[in-house]
Design an enzyme around this catalytic site. Sequence first.
Site, PDB file in Angstrom:
ATOM      1  N   LYS A   1      -0.355  24.958  16.939  1.00  0.00           N
ATOM      2  CA  LYS A   1      -1.695  24.859  17.492  1.00  0.00           C
ATOM      3  C   LYS A   1      -2.795  26.213  17.133  1.00  0.00           C
ATOM      4  CE  LYS A   1      -1.225  22.453  22.096  1.00  0.00           C
ATOM      5  NZ  LYS A   1      -2.174  21.065  21.864  1.00  0.00           N
TER       6      LYS A   1
ATOM      7  N   ARG B   1      -3.472  24.130  25.395  1.00  0.00           N
ATOM      8  CA  ARG B   1      -2.646  25.312  25.435  1.00  0.00           C
ATOM      9  C   ARG B   1      -2.114  25.790  24.411  1.00  0.00           C
ATOM     10  NH1 ARG B   1       0.623  24.468  30.874  1.00  0.00           N
ATOM     11  NH2 ARG B   1       2.302  25.597  29.766  1.00  0.00           N
TER      12      ARG B   1
ATOM     13  N   HIS C   1       5.246  11.483  22.023  1.00  0.00           N
ATOM     14  CA  HIS C   1       4.022  12.067  21.788  1.00  0.00           C
ATOM     15  C   HIS C   1       4.349  13.327  20.832  1.00  0.00           C
ATOM     16  CE1 HIS C   1       1.465  10.635  25.271  1.00  0.00           C
ATOM     17  NE2 HIS C   1       2.646   9.853  26.580  1.00  0.00           N
TER      18      HIS C   1
ATOM     19  N   THR D   1      -6.490  15.447  22.232  1.00  0.00           N
ATOM     20  CA  THR D   1      -7.647  14.288  23.127  1.00  0.00           C
ATOM     21  C   THR D   1      -9.218  15.217  23.422  1.00  0.00           C
ATOM     22  OG1 THR D   1      -6.834  14.748  25.416  1.00  0.00           O
ATOM     23  CG2 THR D   1      -6.231  12.710  24.116  1.00  0.00           C
TER      24      THR D   1
HETATM   25  C1  LIG Z   1      -7.808  17.579  26.965  1.00  0.00           C
HETATM   26  C2  LIG Z   1      -7.364  18.639  27.939  1.00  0.00           C
HETATM   27  C3  LIG Z   1      -6.317  19.350  27.057  1.00  0.00           C
HETATM   28  C4  LIG Z   1      -5.317  18.505  25.954  1.00  0.00           C
HETATM   29  O1  LIG Z   1      -6.336  19.633  24.718  1.00  0.00           O
HETATM   30  P1  LIG Z   1      -5.682  19.046  23.137  1.00  0.00           P
HETATM   31  O2  LIG Z   1      -6.617  19.943  22.456  1.00  0.00           O
HETATM   32  O3  LIG Z   1      -5.629  18.402  23.164  1.00  0.00           O
HETATM   33  O4  LIG Z   1      -4.148  19.816  23.066  1.00  0.00           O
HETATM   34  C5  LIG Z   1      -5.331  20.485  27.759  1.00  0.00           C
HETATM   35  N1  LIG Z   1      -5.432  20.839  29.089  1.00  0.00           N
HETATM   36  C6  LIG Z   1      -6.892  20.325  30.107  1.00  0.00           C
HETATM   37  C7  LIG Z   1      -6.933  20.834  30.866  1.00  0.00           C
HETATM   38  C8  LIG Z   1      -7.246  18.794  29.173  1.00  0.00           C
HETATM   39  O5  LIG Z   1      -8.125  18.716  29.774  1.00  0.00           O
END
Ligand SMILES: *Cc1c(COP(=O)(O)O)cnc(C)c1O
Length: 842
Positions: A575, A570, A378, A677
């Site tokens: 990021k 996060r 990951h 995601t």
């Molecule tokens: C989908 C999701 C993530 C993942 O988000 P990314 O932008 O891909 O890091 C993190 N936290 C929650 C609550 C989510 O639903």
Amino acid sequence: MSKPLSDHDKKKQISVRGLAGVENVADLKTNFNRHLHFTLVKDRNVATRRDYYFALAHTVRDHLVGRWIRTQQSYYEKDPKRVYYVSLEFYMGRTLQNTMVNLALENACDEATYQLGLDMEELQEMEEDAGLGNGGLGRLAACFLDSMASLGLAAYGYGIRYEFGIFNQKIANGWQVEEADDWLRYGNPWEKARPEYMRPVHFYGRTEHHPDGVKWVDTQVVLALPYDTPVPGYRNNIVNTMRLWSAKAPCDFNLKDFNVGGYIQAVLDRNLAENISRVLYPNDNFFEGKELRLKQEYFVVAATLQDIIRRFKTSKFGSREIVRTDFSTLPDKVAIQLNDTHPALAIPELMRVLVDEEKLPWEKAWDICVKTCAYTNHTVLPEALERWPIDLFQTLLPRHLEIIYEINRRHLERIASLHPGDVDRLRRMSMIEEGPQKKVNMAHLCIVGSHAVNGVARIHSDILKATVFKDFYEMDPHKFQNKTNGITPRRWLVMCNPGLAEVIAERIGEDFIRDLDQLQKLRNFVNDEAFIRDVAKVKQENKLKFAVHLEEHYKVKINPNSMFDVQVKRIHEYKRQLLNCLHIITFYNRIKKEPNKQWTPRTIMIGGKAAPGYHTAKMIIRLITAIGEVVNNDPVVDDRLKVIFLENYRVTLAEKAIPASDLSEQISTAGTEASGTGNMKFMLNGALTIGTMDGANVEMAEEAGEDNFFIFGMRVEDVEAMDAKGYNAFEFYNRIPELKQAIDQIAGGFFSPKQPDLFKDIVNMLMHHDRFKVFADYEDYIKCQEKVSALYKKPKEWTKKVILNIAGSGKFSSDRTISQYAHEIWGVEPTLEKLAAPDELK
Ligand SMILES: *Cc1c(COP(=O)(O)O)cnc(C)c1O
């Protein structure tokens, strides 16, 4: 003229929410009242809103039971190959609405509660999130469970029933404050404890080597108590199981030896054993080498493997019950998927069971182990890779360390025979890292012990082969695969955005919910005025609803016509929430400089949790809230720019924020976000993306068409070139006046007048040791944001691009991801066939 429809009547018309037949509704009301009386032991005079939620939850849960029993019985009888998805995290969120969606009960329940004088949405708000995950990795596991059930796979999720999930985030004076997530306080109606299937897990002790094999002795035992949660497929009558283990001290805990008079203390000390499943480690993409965490990782693996092997041994063959003793067929009957290296101990544990307990020869056991296990990587961030100190291992799991040494010895022998004399290669590829503190490299263990290794987006899988796992790829190229992540369209469209699901269903029918590629058909409607209007209208409704929530919560006046520009994930340096901050400051300064220009108004929202021990991430939150204080209270800016830090970002908040977003911020440094995601959730819900060529963004742009995607910044090749040359933040700072101004403001206390040096650590990092090269992408990011603003001024063109994005989002269904895992790794066949419905409570 007919009177306008109420919210309730509007929702009833949405076909994707299922039919509210009269009998159905009458039965639901009866059962709701029965549960309120017999299960909650309340009447309508004293019942609280929470009681009503529980009564509804139990009413809906009843509809799962027959299907659950029947599904599991059919697995026992047909004995298909089982898939075990083992994960330290399952970020499930709420369950009630998801169950109603998958069982087509939503409108019927809404009508039943309405007739009882209750508002179903209010009841749903009483449910706690099951927050047993940190972010993307844990949410992926939850989406996969939905897809595996919806595709009819005989699959199980295995993990830990943390008593405390991810902490609740409060913002106090602009700072993050953590609160314990006591999610089980009022009880969990979705789980069923199964004390009859409790299993022992051993720790510590020592090994004895006898002529007939090795014994692990003098161990301490903790019991693993399983709790089962039903996982319903989408309208196919299948209900799979997520089994989470809870730690329980044995009755004789600490009472065996000579501790006369130690009885009270021994009972109090049961806590020590039971602490194993107390709390989720709140790190996202970061390794913390704590003993308790290693205990958690072994606990889930040891308990799960006992279940797997028991289920493998006893099953029905035709009408006969058989007891399997030949383990060579294990890989034909069992696939174990390791969600990152967190459950890597499954490999040495399976070897221990096969060799020490089942007495198989090593070579035979190893062949079975490799054919059974598969590993998903990951991340490539070095600080996230698990490297456990040997001494921790030696004490806690002495036999497993011996087994790892033996696996490694054979592994190095093979490398040596392939590359005689290449000592450096041996060092690079070893599972044991030498140095002042010897460590076990868990990724190396997983690669060697698995028949398939996959990354989670095309670019990420390519990076694995080219860099971090290059040597392994050269040796075993056939092992390396890609499985681009996905999200479940049930939760992330039908459930969270019924308005959008409905306007889509009106054009192309409902089959896209099972087969998301059918969204391609929407390309036929890009120039359809009515469809463009409908899509824009749904977005506006979602924004208005979310704006109400924001105004209540944050006491800021929201301009619902402003662009909702959202970055939720996060908080992490890679990021680059800081790049977003620099855009906000730049936009603010521009408005101040030319206050009478026609600026495209924006409401910029940033949300996410910082790991409690991650200082920089916490300072980033403080900076965002500080910028908000200045910007939101500046009368010159007025409602053309608002900055809101979305408190306590979690699955439930994602479900509200994402359908209301216009612009999705996916701005990690190229090569750092494995997939993402969140990016996919926005795309499916009608937001446009501003993003780097990183993770799944690359494939999203490909599917949507690059013209419909705001791509900016360095590509992976550019980042590599800059690394080779050396990144120098000052070059950018000195060359770009608006960047210099923004940094000088942060550094000079413009956003923290009472404490001018508050952000000195952040500024110092950005200027002197920024691993993620924020400044290098600043200029292109700002230019790209200008294009975003220009397009937003042309609502029809904007919405056309939105439609093309939705039409291209089919690839990012987790159904597609799971079908690929099924065919290319697990050797099982997905099906859209339905199981016969049970007679009672259809
Ligand atoms: C989908 C999701 C993530 C993942 O988000 P990314 O932008 O891909 O890091 C993190 N936290 C929650 C609550 C989510 O639903």
